[in-house]
Write an enzyme that holds these catalytic residues in place. Sequence first.
Site, PDB file in Angstrom:
ATOM      1  N   ARG A 146       0.824  -1.208   0.000  1.00 42.78           N
ATOM      2  CA  ARG A 146       0.000   0.000   0.000  1.00 42.78           C
ATOM      3  C   ARG A 146       0.871   1.277   0.000  1.00 42.78           C
ATOM      4  O   ARG A 146       0.576   2.237  -0.683  1.00 42.78           O
ATOM      5  CB  ARG A 146      -0.924  -0.015   1.219  1.00 42.78           C
ATOM      6  CG  ARG A 146      -1.956   1.083   1.172  1.00 42.78           C
ATOM      7  CD  ARG A 146      -2.990   0.946   2.273  1.00 42.78           C
ATOM      8  NE  ARG A 146      -3.826   2.138   2.313  1.00 42.78           N
ATOM      9  CZ  ARG A 146      -4.833   2.373   1.489  1.00 42.78           C
ATOM     10  NH1 ARG A 146      -5.138   1.508   0.566  1.00 42.78           N
ATOM     11  NH2 ARG A 146      -5.541   3.492   1.577  1.00 42.78           N
ATOM     12  N   ASP A 150     -19.897   6.767  -2.996  1.00 46.82           N
ATOM     13  CA  ASP A 150     -20.240   6.092  -1.735  1.00 46.82           C
ATOM     14  C   ASP A 150     -21.552   6.662  -1.187  1.00 46.82           C
ATOM     15  O   ASP A 150     -22.419   5.935  -0.701  1.00 46.82           O
ATOM     16  CB  ASP A 150     -19.112   6.289  -0.712  1.00 46.82           C
ATOM     17  CG  ASP A 150     -17.762   5.925  -1.296  1.00 46.82           C
ATOM     18  OD1 ASP A 150     -17.583   4.772  -1.682  1.00 46.82           O
ATOM     19  OD2 ASP A 150     -16.888   6.816  -1.399  1.00 46.82           O
ATOM     20  N   HIS A 180     -12.130   7.575   1.315  1.00 49.76           N
ATOM     21  CA  HIS A 180     -12.759   6.725   0.292  1.00 49.76           C
ATOM     22  C   HIS A 180     -12.010   5.390   0.302  1.00 49.76           C
ATOM     23  O   HIS A 180     -11.119   5.143  -0.500  1.00 49.76           O
ATOM     24  CB  HIS A 180     -12.675   7.384  -1.091  1.00 49.76           C
ATOM     25  CG  HIS A 180     -13.075   6.441  -2.186  1.00 49.76           C
ATOM     26  ND1 HIS A 180     -14.360   6.004  -2.349  1.00 49.76           N
ATOM     27  CD2 HIS A 180     -12.360   5.836  -3.151  1.00 49.76           C
ATOM     28  CE1 HIS A 180     -14.421   5.175  -3.374  1.00 49.76           C
ATOM     29  NE2 HIS A 180     -13.207   5.045  -3.878  1.00 49.76           N
TER      30      HIS A 180
HETATM   31  P1  NDP Z   1     -10.348   3.577 -14.114  1.00 42.92           P
HETATM   32  O1  NDP Z   1     -10.703   4.623 -15.093  1.00 42.92           O
HETATM   33  O2  NDP Z   1     -11.297   2.437 -13.901  1.00 42.92           O
HETATM   34  O3  NDP Z   1     -10.069   4.219 -12.667  1.00 42.92           O
HETATM   35  C1  NDP Z   1      -9.273   5.358 -12.531  1.00 42.92           C
HETATM   36  C2  NDP Z   1      -9.028   5.617 -11.084  1.00 42.92           C
HETATM   37  O4  NDP Z   1     -10.238   5.907 -10.424  1.00 42.92           O
HETATM   38  C3  NDP Z   1      -8.401   4.437 -10.335  1.00 42.92           C
HETATM   39  O5  NDP Z   1      -7.403   4.960  -9.487  1.00 42.92           O
HETATM   40  C4  NDP Z   1      -9.562   3.903  -9.544  1.00 42.92           C
HETATM   41  O6  NDP Z   1      -9.150   3.306  -8.337  1.00 42.92           O
HETATM   42  C5  NDP Z   1     -10.267   5.176  -9.230  1.00 42.92           C
HETATM   43  N1  NDP Z   1     -11.595   5.071  -8.662  1.00 42.92           N
HETATM   44  C6  NDP Z   1     -12.060   5.882  -7.700  1.00 42.92           C
HETATM   45  N2  NDP Z   1     -13.286   5.557  -7.344  1.00 42.92           N
HETATM   46  C7  NDP Z   1     -13.623   4.519  -8.078  1.00 42.92           C
HETATM   47  C8  NDP Z   1     -14.778   3.738  -8.134  1.00 42.92           C
HETATM   48  N3  NDP Z   1     -15.781   3.949  -7.364  1.00 42.92           N
HETATM   49  N4  NDP Z   1     -14.827   2.744  -9.030  1.00 42.92           N
HETATM   50  C9  NDP Z   1     -13.766   2.510  -9.811  1.00 42.92           C
HETATM   51  N5  NDP Z   1     -12.632   3.212  -9.778  1.00 42.92           N
HETATM   52  C10 NDP Z   1     -12.556   4.207  -8.916  1.00 42.92           C
HETATM   53  O7  NDP Z   1      -8.919   2.986 -14.408  1.00 42.92           O
HETATM   54  P2  NDP Z   1      -8.277   2.543 -15.782  1.00 42.92           P
HETATM   55  O8  NDP Z   1      -7.153   1.665 -15.386  1.00 42.92           O
HETATM   56  O9  NDP Z   1      -9.293   2.100 -16.767  1.00 42.92           O
HETATM   57  O10 NDP Z   1      -7.711   3.907 -16.324  1.00 42.92           O
HETATM   58  C11 NDP Z   1      -6.731   4.648 -15.699  1.00 42.92           C
HETATM   59  C12 NDP Z   1      -6.045   5.446 -16.771  1.00 42.92           C
HETATM   60  O11 NDP Z   1      -5.208   6.369 -16.136  1.00 42.92           O
HETATM   61  C13 NDP Z   1      -5.162   4.591 -17.705  1.00 42.92           C
HETATM   62  O12 NDP Z   1      -5.537   4.878 -19.041  1.00 42.92           O
HETATM   63  C14 NDP Z   1      -3.750   5.083 -17.404  1.00 42.92           C
HETATM   64  O13 NDP Z   1      -2.946   5.104 -18.557  1.00 42.92           O
HETATM   65  C15 NDP Z   1      -4.041   6.460 -16.915  1.00 42.92           C
HETATM   66  N6  NDP Z   1      -3.041   7.120 -16.086  1.00 42.92           N
HETATM   67  C16 NDP Z   1      -2.849   8.416 -16.377  1.00 42.92           C
HETATM   68  C17 NDP Z   1      -1.985   9.171 -15.678  1.00 42.92           C
HETATM   69  C18 NDP Z   1      -1.819  10.587 -16.066  1.00 42.92           C
HETATM   70  O14 NDP Z   1      -2.688  11.122 -16.745  1.00 42.92           O
HETATM   71  N7  NDP Z   1      -0.737  11.198 -15.665  1.00 42.92           N
HETATM   72  C19 NDP Z   1      -1.194   8.592 -14.576  1.00 42.92           C
HETATM   73  C20 NDP Z   1      -1.480   7.225 -14.315  1.00 42.92           C
HETATM   74  C21 NDP Z   1      -2.404   6.520 -15.054  1.00 42.92           C
HETATM   75  P3  NDP Z   1      -8.918   1.732  -8.172  1.00 42.92           P
HETATM   76  O15 NDP Z   1      -7.765   1.416  -9.077  1.00 42.92           O
HETATM   77  O16 NDP Z   1      -8.591   1.599  -6.723  1.00 42.92           O
HETATM   78  O17 NDP Z   1     -10.183   1.078  -8.587  1.00 42.92           O
END
Ligand code: NDP
Length: 324
Positions: free
Chosen positions: A98, A159, A187
């Site tokens: 974590r 939530d 959260h």
């Molecule tokens: P998602 O679009 O499904 O989720 C994005 C984030 O939202 C995750 O951290 C996720 O957490 C969070 N989250 C918060 N609340 C919720 C909820 N209720 N349900 C689901 N998710 C929630 O993730 P993807 O992997 O599809 O997409 C992430 C994108 O971000 C990728 O395309 C990646 O390349 C990009 N990215 C961009 C960055 C930037 O712009 N600099 C940096 C890093 C990544 P959790 O994982 O805990 O579910």
Amino acid sequence: MKKPVRIVITGGAGQIAYALAFRIAAGEMLGTDQPVILHLLEIPNALDALKGIVMELEDCAYPLLQDIVMTEEVKVAFTDVDYALLVGARPRGPGMERNDLLRVNGDIFTVQGKALNEYANPRVKVLVVGNPANTNAYIAMQSAPNLSPQQFSAMTRLDHNRAVSQLAIKLGVPVTAINQVIIWGNHSATQYPDINHALVHNQSALALVDQNWINHDFIPSVQQRGAAIINIRGKSSAASAAFAAMAHLRDWVSGTDAWVSMAVPSDGSYGIAEKLIYSFPVTIKDGEYHIVPALEINELSHARMQASQQELEQERAAITDLLC
Ligand code: NDP
């Protein structure tokens, strides 16, 4: 016609962004009279996927969508933005602790906080969705000394909506009959969904449900809802997260007398350490939220609120050196 506003969505090729961008472009967040310019930020590996989304956005020929800025550069993404939806975050990889996750995301949100500070509209409103959302928002806020802490928030609206919906289903009433539900804290699984003050058709919810259901059914099912959806659907929630993000920003801009939950920097209310990004019940007027004051907190609630605060303090301790 109103002047267009600029909205950045980070993680533009992710599944939440995919559910978000099209609805924002259609006017569902800021209204059907508000033109928008979308800024979509992605990491280099995801730029091809992002290009496909931009093509789809173009194919919708949205009357409100005046331009799309697609980029991997933080400066370009954040320049002049009025609203920032920070959705992109690194998921926990195999073998990652974590604290590793906190630190990897800490780096991302430090950079983005600095960019908001330097390039965004000085009145920008920031919503962090990417997890660990509260601490990511804290890092962005601390990295943006020229902006007011009140411009930063993290999302607990999903939530909140889940809690309202669970109560409505239990009682067989429409969700519109329910007010004053609260999500306190982080959260995460330590969040505290609280219906001690909730009203159902203006009657106390506590008179309608028993304590056993609250403790053993309602609270854990709201806390674990995200995991339950992953187990059943095989993917994390995206449409409901996107809808909650839009509702969060829409209410922040347009105001609401109803209580909604927002994770915002604590002002010391309810004994929560100042500046922790903690979810409180708020009402919103003229673009500013106000934490609902002076609620009576019973012993059980106090313990749950403290537990979530403690988790946030531990998260903060794990990333403090990143902010030096
Ligand atoms: P998602 O679009 O499904 O989720 C994005 C984030 O939202 C995750 O951290 C996720 O957490 C969070 N989250 C918060 N609340 C919720 C909820 N209720 N349900 C689901 N998710 C929630 O993730 P993807 O992997 O599809 O997409 C992430 C994108 O971000 C990728 O395309 C990646 O390349 C990009 N990215 C961009 C960055 C930037 O712009 N600099 C940096 C890093 C990544 P959790 O994982 O805990 O579910």
